[in-house]
Design a protein around this motif. Structure first.
Motif, PDB file in Angstrom:
ATOM      1  N   UNK A   1       0.843  -1.193   0.000  1.00  0.00           N
ATOM      2  CA  UNK A   1       0.000   0.000   0.000  1.00  0.00           C
ATOM      3  C   UNK A   1       0.880   1.245   0.000  1.00  0.00           C
ATOM      4  N   UNK A   2       0.600   2.165  -0.896  1.00  0.00           N
ATOM      5  CA  UNK A   2       1.331   3.428  -0.933  1.00  0.00           C
ATOM      6  C   UNK A   2       0.822   4.341   0.168  1.00  0.00           C
ATOM      7  N   UNK A   3       1.753   4.897   0.910  1.00  0.00           N
ATOM      8  CA  UNK A   3       1.392   5.736   2.050  1.00  0.00           C
ATOM      9  C   UNK A   3       2.477   6.795   2.229  1.00  0.00           C
ATOM     10  N   UNK A   4       2.089   8.041   2.279  1.00  0.00           N
ATOM     11  CA  UNK A   4       3.060   9.126   2.352  1.00  0.00           C
ATOM     12  C   UNK A   4       3.953   9.074   3.573  1.00  0.00           C
ATOM     13  N   UNK A   5       3.495   8.449   4.644  1.00  0.00           N
ATOM     14  CA  UNK A   5       4.277   8.388   5.878  1.00  0.00           C
ATOM     15  C   UNK A   5       5.138   7.128   5.980  1.00  0.00           C
TER      16      UNK A   5
ATOM     17  N   UNK B   1      10.816   3.509   0.581  1.00  0.00           N
ATOM     18  CA  UNK B   1      10.346   3.930  -0.749  1.00  0.00           C
ATOM     19  C   UNK B   1      10.060   2.702  -1.608  1.00  0.00           C
ATOM     20  N   UNK B   2       9.306   2.905  -2.689  1.00  0.00           N
ATOM     21  CA  UNK B   2       8.813   1.803  -3.509  1.00  0.00           C
ATOM     22  C   UNK B   2       9.928   0.972  -4.135  1.00  0.00           C
ATOM     23  N   UNK B   3      11.124   1.548  -4.322  1.00  0.00           N
ATOM     24  CA  UNK B   3      12.211   0.828  -4.980  1.00  0.00           C
ATOM     25  C   UNK B   3      13.072   0.023  -4.018  1.00  0.00           C
ATOM     26  N   UNK B   4      12.609  -0.132  -2.765  1.00  0.00           N
ATOM     27  CA  UNK B   4      13.359  -0.883  -1.766  1.00  0.00           C
ATOM     28  C   UNK B   4      12.800  -2.294  -1.563  1.00  0.00           C
ATOM     29  N   UNK B   5      11.839  -2.694  -2.406  1.00  0.00           N
ATOM     30  CA  UNK B   5      11.203  -3.998  -2.235  1.00  0.00           C
ATOM     31  C   UNK B   5      11.507  -4.918  -3.417  1.00  0.00           C
ATOM     32  N   UNK B   6      11.383  -6.214  -3.167  1.00  0.00           N
ATOM     33  CA  UNK B   6      11.580  -7.232  -4.198  1.00  0.00           C
ATOM     34  C   UNK B   6      10.222  -7.630  -4.765  1.00  0.00           C
TER      35      UNK B   6
ATOM     36  N   UNK C   1      -2.737  -4.357   4.100  1.00  0.00           N
ATOM     37  CA  UNK C   1      -1.499  -4.486   3.335  1.00  0.00           C
ATOM     38  C   UNK C   1      -0.409  -5.152   4.167  1.00  0.00           C
ATOM     39  N   UNK C   2       0.433  -5.917   3.496  1.00  0.00           N
ATOM     40  CA  UNK C   2       1.580  -6.538   4.162  1.00  0.00           C
ATOM     41  C   UNK C   2       2.712  -5.533   4.364  1.00  0.00           C
ATOM     42  N   UNK C   3       2.842  -4.605   3.425  1.00  0.00           N
ATOM     43  CA  UNK C   3       3.926  -3.622   3.466  1.00  0.00           C
ATOM     44  C   UNK C   3       3.400  -2.258   3.042  1.00  0.00           C
ATOM     45  N   UNK C   4       3.983  -1.208   3.623  1.00  0.00           N
ATOM     46  CA  UNK C   4       3.681   0.167   3.215  1.00  0.00           C
ATOM     47  C   UNK C   4       4.891   0.734   2.487  1.00  0.00           C
ATOM     48  N   UNK C   5       4.633   1.541   1.493  1.00  0.00           N
ATOM     49  CA  UNK C   5       5.717   2.159   0.727  1.00  0.00           C
ATOM     50  C   UNK C   5       5.305   3.572   0.334  1.00  0.00           C
TER      51      UNK C   5
END
Length: 271
Positions: A189-193, A197-202, A226-230
């Motif tokens: 899930x995209x979240x400003x807080x 950042x989105x490019x740190x995940x596999x 969501x499992x992860x926030x980005x």
């Protein structure tokens, strides 16, 4: 030939253009223009309507003949009444709505999904579908609060991707999250807080992204599921990106990573 706006077929088309309820009841939607006509599989076309002026071009007639479908001729003035565009191209079709099951969107380790929550703008929704095809997603899942996928503006924005990107509609995304996680799909899930950042995940594993409402973003419920926030880093004073733009950035990062992984494995095999 149809020569009156009082014709029942004309009235039905006007209703299909305006009312999602009627489109759902009949299980159809409308497409307009020669490009969308070319993109539409012949088996999905329920009926075609063409204006008198449209038939004056030999190339138009050839394209009709190539698809081997029957069509109804409509007086030019009546066709303008039927059309949902400012400058009608003279061809309009009633098309059967494609139907998919959730499993049609799941492709094992290659699964790449968008989970759309309350996307309101038809143009955004259509653009997301079109961009998703380019990025290689395996499908989109929409909740009931999203704009109508089969509204004329949405369909035009897909530029034909509506026929090639599988989709599944559910009353609420929470109804499908459990099934996705059972398949090993990681939900982001995209979240400003968010700290990362989105490019740190596999994303070479099965992946799904929550994309939220244009003005309010994702609900707390979606964020909890969501499992992860980005987050997508932004310069300047921006608080958020357009929903279709944000979705595009995330989808193409998956595409980039997976293509890089394929190339890496190919190079390793050649050594």
């Amino acid at each position: 030939m149809i020569t009156s706006t009082a014709n029942q077929q004309v009235k039905n088309i006007v209703q299909l253009a305006k009312k999602g309820r009627e489109r759902r009841r009949q299980g159809v939607f409308l497409i307009e223009g020669i490009r969308m006509f070319r993109e539409t599989p012949p088996g999905l076309i329920d009926k075609a309507y063409v204006s008198e002026a449209f038939l004056q071009k030999k190339s138009n007639v050839q394209q009709l003949q190539a698809k081997e479908i029957e069509y109804e001729i409509v007086a030019d003035a009546v066709f303008v009444r039927m059309s949902d565009t400012k400058t009608p191209q003279g061809i309009l079709c009633i098309v059967k709505q494609p139907v998919y099951q959730l499993e049609n969107l799941l492709h094992g380790k290659d699964t790449h999904l968008l989970l759309l929550e309350n996307i309101q703008d038809p143009g955004n929704l259509g653009t997301i579908l079109r961009t998703g095809e380019g990025a290689g997603i395996t499908g989109i899942i929409l909740d009931a609060a999203c704009a109508d996928l089969f509204a004329p503006k949405t369909v035009r924005a897909t530029m034909g991707s509506i026929y090639r990107v599988p989709f599944y509609q559910t009353d609420a995304l929470k109804n499908v999250i459990g099934s996705l996680k059972q398949q090993g799909i990681v939900c982001y899930a995209a979240c400003g807080s968010a700290a990362k950042t989105y490019d740190m995940f596999d994303y070479c594993r099965p992946t799904a992204f929550f994309i939220g409402n244009e003005g309010n973003g994702l609900t707390n419920e979606a964020l909890k599921q969501a499992d992860e926030h980005l987050r997508i880093p932004m310069a300047g004073q921006l608080e958020s990106l357009n929903a279709a733009m944000a979705a595009g950035i995330l989808m193409y990062e998956v595409n980039r990573q997976r293509n890089s992984e394929v190339r890496r494995k190919m190079n390793a095999d050649m050594v």
